[in-house]
Design a protein around this motif. Structure first.
Motif, PDB file in Angstrom:
ATOM      1  N   ALA A 100       0.810  -1.215   0.000  1.00 52.69           N
ATOM      2  CA  ALA A 100       0.000   0.000   0.000  1.00 52.69           C
ATOM      3  C   ALA A 100       0.843   1.265   0.000  1.00 52.69           C
ATOM      4  N   ASP A 101       2.063   1.183   0.552  1.00 54.71           N
ATOM      5  CA  ASP A 101       2.926   2.365   0.584  1.00 54.71           C
ATOM      6  C   ASP A 101       3.725   2.558  -0.699  1.00 54.71           C
ATOM      7  N   GLY A 102       3.477   1.710  -1.716  1.00 53.73           N
ATOM      8  CA  GLY A 102       4.133   1.856  -3.008  1.00 53.73           C
ATOM      9  C   GLY A 102       5.349   0.987  -3.200  1.00 53.73           C
ATOM     10  N   ARG A 103       5.851   0.373  -2.138  1.00 52.59           N
ATOM     11  CA  ARG A 103       7.008  -0.509  -2.276  1.00 52.59           C
ATOM     12  C   ARG A 103       6.633  -1.804  -2.986  1.00 52.59           C
ATOM     13  N   TRP A 104       7.573  -2.326  -3.772  1.00 53.02           N
ATOM     14  CA  TRP A 104       7.404  -3.633  -4.398  1.00 53.02           C
ATOM     15  C   TRP A 104       8.227  -4.644  -3.607  1.00 53.02           C
ATOM     16  N   LEU A 105       7.577  -5.707  -3.163  1.00 53.67           N
ATOM     17  CA  LEU A 105       8.192  -6.722  -2.318  1.00 53.67           C
ATOM     18  C   LEU A 105       8.390  -8.009  -3.096  1.00 53.67           C
ATOM     19  N   LEU A 106       9.603  -8.573  -3.046  1.00 54.13           N
ATOM     20  CA  LEU A 106       9.910  -9.862  -3.669  1.00 54.13           C
ATOM     21  C   LEU A 106      10.147 -10.897  -2.582  1.00 54.13           C
ATOM     22  N   SER A 107       9.599 -12.094  -2.767  1.00 53.14           N
ATOM     23  CA  SER A 107       9.863 -13.212  -1.863  1.00 53.14           C
ATOM     24  C   SER A 107      10.398 -14.373  -2.685  1.00 53.14           C
ATOM     25  N   VAL A 108      11.519 -14.949  -2.245  1.00 52.97           N
ATOM     26  CA  VAL A 108      12.166 -16.049  -2.960  1.00 52.97           C
ATOM     27  C   VAL A 108      12.121 -17.295  -2.090  1.00 52.97           C
ATOM     28  N   PRO A 109      11.387 -18.337  -2.488  1.00 53.34           N
ATOM     29  CA  PRO A 109      11.303 -19.560  -1.688  1.00 53.34           C
ATOM     30  C   PRO A 109      12.646 -20.288  -1.613  1.00 53.34           C
ATOM     31  N   ARG A 110      12.844 -20.973  -0.498  1.00 52.21           N
ATOM     32  CA  ARG A 110      14.062 -21.768  -0.301  1.00 52.21           C
ATOM     33  C   ARG A 110      13.680 -23.210   0.010  1.00 52.21           C
ATOM     34  N   ALA A 111      14.611 -24.096  -0.202  1.00 52.63           N
ATOM     35  CA  ALA A 111      14.359 -25.526  -0.030  1.00 52.63           C
ATOM     36  C   ALA A 111      14.290 -25.909   1.445  1.00 52.63           C
ATOM     37  N   ASP A 112      13.688 -27.075   1.700  1.00 52.65           N
ATOM     38  CA  ASP A 112      13.677 -27.712   3.017  1.00 52.65           C
ATOM     39  C   ASP A 112      13.051 -26.855   4.107  1.00 52.65           C
ATOM     40  N   GLY A 113      12.028 -26.078   3.750  1.00 53.59           N
ATOM     41  CA  GLY A 113      11.312 -25.323   4.758  1.00 53.59           C
ATOM     42  C   GLY A 113      12.045 -24.130   5.317  1.00 53.59           C
ATOM     43  N   ARG A 114      13.151 -23.723   4.696  1.00 46.84           N
ATOM     44  CA  ARG A 114      13.868 -22.548   5.196  1.00 46.84           C
ATOM     45  C   ARG A 114      13.059 -21.286   4.919  1.00 46.84           C
ATOM     46  N   PRO A 115      13.262 -20.230   5.729  1.00 51.70           N
ATOM     47  CA  PRO A 115      12.492 -18.991   5.523  1.00 51.70           C
ATOM     48  C   PRO A 115      12.792 -18.352   4.176  1.00 51.70           C
ATOM     49  N   ASP A 116      11.787 -17.712   3.611  1.00 61.23           N
ATOM     50  CA  ASP A 116      11.951 -17.047   2.312  1.00 61.23           C
ATOM     51  C   ASP A 116      12.946 -15.889   2.423  1.00 61.23           C
ATOM     52  N   ARG A 117      13.699 -15.681   1.343  1.00 65.91           N
ATOM     53  CA  ARG A 117      14.515 -14.464   1.228  1.00 65.91           C
ATOM     54  C   ARG A 117      13.649 -13.374   0.605  1.00 65.91           C
ATOM     55  N   ARG A 118      13.832 -12.132   1.071  1.00 61.09           N
ATOM     56  CA  ARG A 118      12.956 -11.059   0.610  1.00 61.09           C
ATOM     57  C   ARG A 118      13.775  -9.811   0.258  1.00 61.09           C
ATOM     58  N   TYR A 119      13.244  -9.086  -0.719  1.00 63.48           N
ATOM     59  CA  TYR A 119      13.869  -7.850  -1.172  1.00 63.48           C
ATOM     60  C   TYR A 119      12.776  -6.831  -1.489  1.00 63.48           C
ATOM     61  N   THR A 120      13.146  -5.562  -1.495  1.00 64.89           N
ATOM     62  CA  THR A 120      12.292  -4.528  -2.055  1.00 64.89           C
ATOM     63  C   THR A 120      13.017  -3.868  -3.222  1.00 64.89           C
ATOM     64  N   LEU A 121      12.237  -3.376  -4.193  1.00 68.21           N
ATOM     65  CA  LEU A 121      12.806  -2.675  -5.337  1.00 68.21           C
ATOM     66  C   LEU A 121      13.089  -1.231  -4.947  1.00 68.21           C
ATOM     67  N   ASP A 122      14.309  -0.798  -5.186  1.00 67.43           N
ATOM     68  CA  ASP A 122      14.667   0.605  -5.015  1.00 67.43           C
ATOM     69  C   ASP A 122      14.767   1.207  -6.409  1.00 67.43           C
TER      70      ASP A 122
END
Length: 351
Positions: A100-122
């Motif tokens: 809602a604040d205009g940021r674009w959020l990326l989530s990258v899945p990882r194997a074996d139930g590890r937490p997702d890696r995440r980024y925002t677009l600058d």
């Protein structure tokens, strides 16, 4: 919106220093990958960061890239290569969403139930900024002040978990439970109420207090997709007995929801505002984009996209509707029926 059925939350989360190190490593790698005119593996990178008004993810030359789409110019180009890690998984597609604040959020899945890696677009610096890791295999639904992270596999008591988070610091506010496996979910960044379906039942969930409300759906309507304008469910489905012929849509409004029964085609996507509902329905080797008046159900406009046997998503823009396929985007002016198709730089992963 499909969800993976291998979700296991809370496993393999690194400690704070490890998360910080990973974020810094990802940030440095991203900065290196977005300079110049080409990226790893020979991916050609464009520079239309400002002209691109919406973004998608695609696999280009084997690498996940952020694709900027300029609907007015009718082109799409790779803008950044997402940092690759050994524990990435190809079994689940990465995810991109605008908050809602205009940021674009990326989530990258990882194997074996590890937490997702995440980024925002600058967009100003033309880089990807690393964030603390997120929960494993969850899809983000943006609300007005909060976000929901939706899991796919039922947990304790046969319920599915919806984590409500504050996007300012990604702290968890509450865990909302929905019966069964969540098959479809939708939100509106203008509202803090989201819409969910487990395939048979439909629910609304208020992110601010966690209150869930079941929504009545006729038993003979099979839920195919959801939209959630202003927190009101738009349930699109198919009748138990479909009819052949032209794609048709019948709308029924109830106090709690808007129900749309589509005949003569397969529902691939839906988007809605408080005034209109737009449905992409495939029939034969073509796709119809049908716009309905949200109050009366009257058909406002229709466009037929030939040689498009399936659509993977639809997005409204000032230049017209975008209809995504595996390797193309079609811009549609529903008022005139005019269409223009242009290529993605690779295979679509999410939009």
């Amino acid at each position: 919106m499909p969800y993976d059925d291998t979700h296991r939350p809370g496993r393999g989360r690194p400690a704070g220093p490890a998360r910080a190190a990973l974020a810094l490593t990802a940030l440095a790698t991203a900065a290196a990958l977005t300079t110049g005119c080409s990226g790893p593996g020979g991916v050609d990178l464009g520079d239309d960061w400002q002209g691109s008004t919406t973004f998608a993810l695609a696999r280009v030359d084997g690498l996940v890239t952020v694709v900027g789409i300029n609907p007015a110019a009718g082109h799409a180009q790779s803008l950044a290569v997402v940092p690759q890690q050994e524990d990435d998984t190809d079994a689940i597609s990465p995810h991109i969403v605008r908050l809602a604040d205009g940021r674009w959020l990326l989530s990258v899945p990882r194997a074996d139930g590890r937490p997702d890696r995440r980024y925002t677009l600058d967009r100003a610096d033309q880089t990807l900024d690393g964030l603390p890791e997120g929960e494993s295999l969850r899809r983000t639904l943006p609300g007005r002040t909060l976000v929901a992270e939706v899991g796919g596999l039922p947990e304790a008591g046969g319920t599915s978990s919806v984590l409500v988070k504050d996007p300012a610091d990604w702290s968890t506010e509450r865990d909302v439970r929905i019966p069964g496996t969540i098959a479809h979910a939708a939100s509106d960044p203008a509202s803090d109420t989201i819409c969910l379906s487990n395939g048979t039942g439909v629910y609304t969930a208020a992110l601010t207090d966690g209150r869930t409300t079941p929504v009545a759906v006729p038993k003979d309507l099979t839920v195919k997709d959801l939209a959630c304008p202003a927190g009101r469910p738009v349930v699109v489905g198919a009748p138990a007995k479909d009819t052949a012929g032209e794609v048709g849509a019948a709308l029924t409004r109830t106090p709690a929801a808007t129900l749309v029964s589509v005949t003569g085609g397969r529902v691939d996507a839906v988007a809605a505002t408080k005034d209109t509902i737009v449905i992409a329905a495939a029939h034969g080797g073509a796709t119809d984009l049908v716009e309905l008046d949200a109050a009366t159900g009257r058909e406002r406009h229709r466009a037929t996209l030939d040689a498009l046997p399936a659509s993977l998503g639809i997005t409204p823009t000032e230049a017209g509707w975008l209809v995504y396929a595996e390797d193309t985007v079609t811009r549609v002016d529903l008022a005139t029926g005019a269409t223009e198709r242009f290529d993605l730089p690779g295979t679509l992963l999410d939009s």
